[in-house]
Design an enzyme around this catalytic site. Structure first.
Site, short mmCIF file in Angstrom:
data_model
loop_
_atom_site.label_atom_id
_atom_site.label_comp_id
_atom_site.label_asym_id
_atom_site.label_seq_id
_atom_site.Cartn_x
_atom_site.Cartn_y
_atom_site.Cartn_z
CB CYS A 96 -15.68 -10.41 16.71
SG CYS A 96 -13.92 -10.16 17.01
NE ARG A 130 -6.71 -6.73 18.97
CZ ARG A 130 -7.43 -7.67 19.60
NH1 ARG A 130 -6.86 -8.44 20.52
NH2 ARG A 130 -8.70 -7.84 19.34
CG HIS A 196 -15.94 -5.81 14.94
ND1 HIS A 196 -15.14 -4.70 15.09
CD2 HIS A 196 -15.13 -6.88 15.15
CE1 HIS A 196 -13.93 -5.09 15.42
NE2 HIS A 196 -13.87 -6.41 15.45
#
Length: 250
Positions: A96, A130, A196
């Protein structure tokens, strides 16, 4: 018989440690120790020097925009040596925010541009929303791993584009930018990804790939003893089923 060792440098853990990065370190450590390796995780705080002669693998985790700004301001002092180490084959797992910082820059929603390490030809700009949810990708055939899928969770506003080989092709989810069906980056021995939560517990083949690279970096043939991964693969396959993605083996 001497005990072989693996030293993992965890870069800037006081700042880039947002997305369960300790879980990735735990998986790498446990899988190496199960094979008889002595493992040392070396935390390197921002502005501390890195002795590349003493490490076999780098872990660069994720952080918020605020934390990435702090790290970005100090990266110039690391860039030249890190680029040289990557060229020499040092393995890196970057997740990330850490993935974004390997590139040229990250443009925040405000338009502010955070310089990266310039280690890879990679640029990130913030999107307007997002990209969140479970994800599955298919790894490139060149890796020749027994299982070709990687599963996990993504949550990022960054849209990344690069000129290197992607870590995988998106089977379900968003990936680097939600447009080109590519996820992450795979170049030399660098694995960068937006997956993640953490990445490695459901993907033991990827953990072993990184450990193989770490051993190879020290001149070992990298061959690893096979472990019983029944539970890990059950978790992996459950995610594939949830995403309606067929199991893929090679």
């Amino acid at each position: 018989m001497s005990v072989k060792s693996i030293r993992i440098a965890h870069l800037f853990p006081e700042l880039l440690n947002l997305y369960a990065d300790q879980g990735n370190l735990a998986v790498l450590s446990l899988r190496a120790r199960a094979r008889g390796f002595r493992v040392e995780v070396v935390p390197i705080k921002l502005r501390e020097p890195i002795d590349y002669r003493q490490i076999d693998l780098i872990m660069l985790g994720g952080g918020s925009d605020r934390e990435q700004r702090v790290v970005s301001e100090a990266l110039a002092g690391y860039a030249q040596d890190l680029r040289r180490a990557i060229d020499d084959g040092l393995p890196v797992l970057a997740v990330c925010g850490g993935y974004q910082l390997l590139g040229h820059s990250y443009e925040l929603p405000s338009g502010e541009i955070l310089p990266g390490l310039q280690a890879l030809d990679l640029v990130t700009k913030a999107g307007t929303s997002r990209l969140i949810g479970n994800i599955a990708i298919e790894l490139p055939e060149t890796l020749k791993l027994a299982r070709s899928t990687v599963v996990g969770f993504e949550n990022h506003i960054g849209r990344t584009e690069h000129s290197h080989q992607a870590l995988g092709r998106v089977l379900a989810g968003h990936g680097n930018n939600g447009v080109d069906h590519a996820e992450g980056i795979f170049v030399k021995r660098v694995v960068g990804t937006y997956i993640h939560g953490p990445l490695l517990p459901k993907n033991p083949h990827l953990a072993d790939l990184l450990l193989t690279y770490a051993r190879a970096y020290r001149g070992d043939d990298g061959t690893l003893e096979i472990l019983d991964d029944t539970m890990e693969w059950q978790a992996h396959d459950q995610m594939l089923a949830r995403l309606n993605v067929a199991r893929k083996e090679r």
